[in-house]
Write a protein that holds these residues in place. Structure first.
Motif, PDB file in Angstrom:
ATOM      1  N   GLY A 218      -9.605  10.970   1.191  1.00 58.34           N
ATOM      2  CA  GLY A 218      -8.525  10.203   1.797  1.00 58.34           C
ATOM      3  C   GLY A 218      -7.216  10.385   1.069  1.00 58.34           C
ATOM      4  O   GLY A 218      -7.036  11.306   0.278  1.00 58.34           O
ATOM      5  N   ASN A 219      -6.301   9.461   1.301  1.00 58.02           N
ATOM      6  CA  ASN A 219      -4.929   9.589   0.823  1.00 58.02           C
ATOM      7  C   ASN A 219      -4.460   8.266   0.246  1.00 58.02           C
ATOM      8  O   ASN A 219      -5.168   7.256   0.293  1.00 58.02           O
ATOM      9  N   ILE A 220      -3.256   8.269  -0.300  1.00 52.64           N
ATOM     10  CA  ILE A 220      -2.562   7.025  -0.581  1.00 52.64           C
ATOM     11  C   ILE A 220      -1.899   6.585   0.725  1.00 52.64           C
ATOM     12  O   ILE A 220      -2.080   7.212   1.762  1.00 52.64           O
ATOM     13  N   PHE A 221      -1.110   5.537   0.699  1.00 55.06           N
ATOM     14  CA  PHE A 221      -0.407   5.118   1.905  1.00 55.06           C
ATOM     15  C   PHE A 221       0.513   6.238   2.388  1.00 55.06           C
ATOM     16  O   PHE A 221       1.334   6.737   1.616  1.00 55.06           O
ATOM     17  N   PRO A 229      -8.090   5.705   6.104  1.00 51.75           N
ATOM     18  CA  PRO A 229      -7.569   4.531   5.397  1.00 51.75           C
ATOM     19  C   PRO A 229      -7.118   4.925   3.990  1.00 51.75           C
ATOM     20  O   PRO A 229      -7.363   6.046   3.536  1.00 51.75           O
ATOM     21  N   ILE A 230      -6.487   4.010   3.283  1.00 51.55           N
ATOM     22  CA  ILE A 230      -6.066   4.266   1.909  1.00 51.55           C
ATOM     23  C   ILE A 230      -7.306   4.370   1.030  1.00 51.55           C
ATOM     24  O   ILE A 230      -8.102   3.434   0.949  1.00 51.55           O
ATOM     25  N   SER A 231      -7.478   5.512   0.388  1.00 55.31           N
ATOM     26  CA  SER A 231      -8.666   5.741  -0.436  1.00 55.31           C
ATOM     27  C   SER A 231      -8.355   5.762  -1.926  1.00 55.31           C
ATOM     28  O   SER A 231      -9.275   5.731  -2.740  1.00 55.31           O
ATOM     29  N   TYR A 232      -7.065   5.851  -2.282  1.00 57.94           N
ATOM     30  CA  TYR A 232      -6.683   5.933  -3.695  1.00 57.94           C
ATOM     31  C   TYR A 232      -5.639   4.871  -4.008  1.00 57.94           C
ATOM     32  O   TYR A 232      -4.647   4.726  -3.288  1.00 57.94           O
TER      33      TYR A 232
END
Length: 414
Positions: A218-221, A229-232
Motif C-alpha cells: 500500500g501507500n501513505i495518504f 487504504p493507508i498502509s504506512y
C-alpha cells in the motif's frame, strides 16, 4: 492420408515460427510505431496491475516501519529530527537521501554528522553508477565521507526502464544485490530488513533471484492516486520537531527518513516519485503515485512478511506458447479440411475465447497464489495462428502441389 496430415501440421508449425521470426525482425526497427498510438498507451501496463489496483483485498497496515518526511528542511533541521527519533529507540534508521557535498552552513553539516554518530543501527543512501557505460556498475556514490561516513550503505536504485529523470518511471521490481568492483552491496530495503530479522533476509537471499517483483502492500495518504487504504504511518517534519507522536510508535521499529514533498499531501512534488501497479489508472497513467521511500517500505514489508511473488521462467513461457500453437494448428487444420466454409468464423471465435481465457487465468492465479504466468507469447501465438495457417495452406502448400501451380498458370489465360 493420416501421415500427410501430421506432416502438414509440423510443416505449418515451422512455417508460422519462421513467419513470426521475420515479422519480429522487421518490427525491431520500430517502423510501425507511428501507426500504433494505442500500443504506446498499453506498453507500461501488465495484466497483473489489475489485481493490485482493483481486485486485491485491503492488506493489513505495516506495524514494523514508520516513514518520516524531511520536507525541505536544511541539514541542521534533519539533524534535530534524527536526534528526536533516535531518542525513541528505533531498531534501525535508514536515510533515503544523498548528502553529496558539504554546505556553506558548516555548523549544520557538523550537527548532522554528530546526529548520525549517535545512531546505533544506521543505513545510509548509496547509488550505483555505470561511469563508462559498459553495462556494469563501477562506482558507488555515497554521502560526503568526512562528515557522513557512518553506518552501512545500501543502494537505492530501482528498476524502472526510464532512460532519464523525465521518462515515465514504472517501478515493479528491484535488484536485490549488486556488485561494485567485486564488492557486494545490498538493496536499501534488504539492508533495513536485515537489522529487523536477519533470518528472514537470509531466506530471502537464498531464493537466488537477482531481481524481485515487489508485492506491494500500500501507500501513505495519496489523494486517491491508488485504490488502496493507508498502509504506512508517516510523520511529517513538523510533527517530529514538535514531538507530536508517542515514543512507543518508534521503539524497536524501522524508520525511513525520505522526501515526501514539502509536507505530507503535497501533490505538486514530483521528485523521487514513481508509478506503481497500485496506480488507480492502470492504463494511460496520469499521476505518479508513490514516493521512493514508500517503494522501499513496500519491498521491506514483503521481506518481513515473506509474502513473495514467484513467476514462470522464460523457458516455460516459450514451451507453453509452442504447445498451444501446435494444438491450434492441429485443430484449425481439421477445420480447414473438413468444413472450409466455416474456417474464418470458427477460428476467430476460438482465438478470442482462448486469448480471453489465458488473460483471465493469469489474473486469477496471480490473485490467489502470487504467481505470475507469462501468457504474452501464448496469446500472440493463439491470435496469429488462424491467419498464418490460412497463408500456409493457401500459398505455401499450393506452391508444392500440381493443382496449386496449375491454377497459377491459368491466371495468365484471363
Amino acid at each position: 492420408m493420416f501421415k500427410k496430415f501430421w506432416l502438414e501440421t509440423i510443416y505449418g508449425l515451422f512455417f508460422i515460427l519462421a513467419l513470426a521470426f521475420v515479422v519480429t525482425r522487421v518490427t525491431a526497427f520500430n517502423i510501425f510505431d507511428v501507426f500504433d498510438p494505442i500500443g504506446a498507451v498499453f506498453e507500461d501496463m501488465e495484466s497483473t496491475d489489475i489485481v493490485f489496483s482493483q481486485l486485491r483485498e485491503d492488506p493489513l497496515a505495516e506495524e514494523n516501519l514508520v516513514i518520516v518526511n524531511i520536507g525541505n528542511l536544511p541539514r541542521a533541521g534533519i539533524a534535530d529530527m534524527v536526534n528526536i527519533i533516535n531518542s525513541a529507540e528505533p531498531r534501525v534508521i535508514g536515510m533515503d537521501m544523498l548528502f553529496r557535498n558539504p554546505k556553506e552552513d558548516t555548523l549544520g553539516d557538523l550537527k548532522l554528522s554528530d546526529a548520525f554518530s549517535r545512531v546505533e543501527n544506521l543505513v545510509m543512501y548509496s547509488k550505483l553508477l555505470d561511469m563508462d557505460d559498459d553495462g556494469l556498475f563501477d562506482t558507488l556514490e555515497v554521502s560526503y565521507p568526512p562528515y557522513f561516513a557512518y553506518g552501512e550503505t545500501a543502494f537505492t536504485n530501482f528498476v524502472t526502464g526510464a532512460a532519464d529523470q523525465d521518462d515515465l518511471k514504472m517501478c515493479r521490481n528491484f535488484a536485490v544485490r549488486e556488485y561494485v568492483n567485486g564488492e557486494p552491496e545490498l538493496a536499501f530495503s534488504v539492508k533495513m530488513a536485515q537489522y529487523m530479522d536477519p533470518e528472514k533476509v537470509e531466506r530471502f537471499l537464498a531464493r537466488g533471484n537477482e531481481v524481485e517483483d515487489i508485492n506491494y502492500r500500500g501507500n501513505i495518504f495519496d489523494y486517491g492516486d491508488t485504490a488502496y487504504p493507508i498502509s504506512y504511518f508517516a510523520l511529517d517534519w513538523y510533527q517530529v520537531l514538535d514531538m507530536e507522536f508517542a515514543p512507543e510508535l518508534i521503539k524497536d521499529k524501522a524508520v525511513i527518513f525520505c522526501y515526501l514533498g514539502s509536507e505530507l499531501g503535497d501533490r505538486k512534488a514530483l521528485d523521487d516519485k514513481y508509478f506503481t501497479p497500485l496506480n488507480k489508472n492502470y492504463v494511460g497513467k496520469t499521476h505518479a503515485d508513490m514516493f521512493g521511500g514508500v517503494v522501499h517500505a513496500n519491498a521491506f514489508s514483503m521481506i518481513m512478511s515473506e509474502n513473495y511473488i514467484d513467476k514462470m521462467g522464460e523457458v516455460y513461457s516459450y514451451l507453453m506458447a509452442l504447445i498451444l500453437l501446435y494444438l491450434n494448428i492441429v485443430v484449425f487444420s481439421v477445420i480447414y479440411k473438413v468444413v472450409p466454409r466455416w474456417y474464418d468464423g470458427l477460428t476467430k471465435l476460438t482465438q478470442l475465447i482462448e486469448a480471453a481465457a489465458l488473460f483471465t487465468l493469469n489474473i486469477v492465479i496471480f490473485n490467489y497464489f502470487n504467481y505470475k504466468i507469462d501468457v504474452t507469447l501464448s496469446i500472440v501465438a493463439v491470435l496469429i495462428v488462424g491467419d498464418a495457417l490460412e497463408v500456409f495452406f493457401g500459398v505455401f502448400v499450393n506452391l508444392f502441389t500440381k493443382e496449386g501451380r496449375k491454377e497459377l498458370r491459368e491466371i495468365k489465360k484471363l
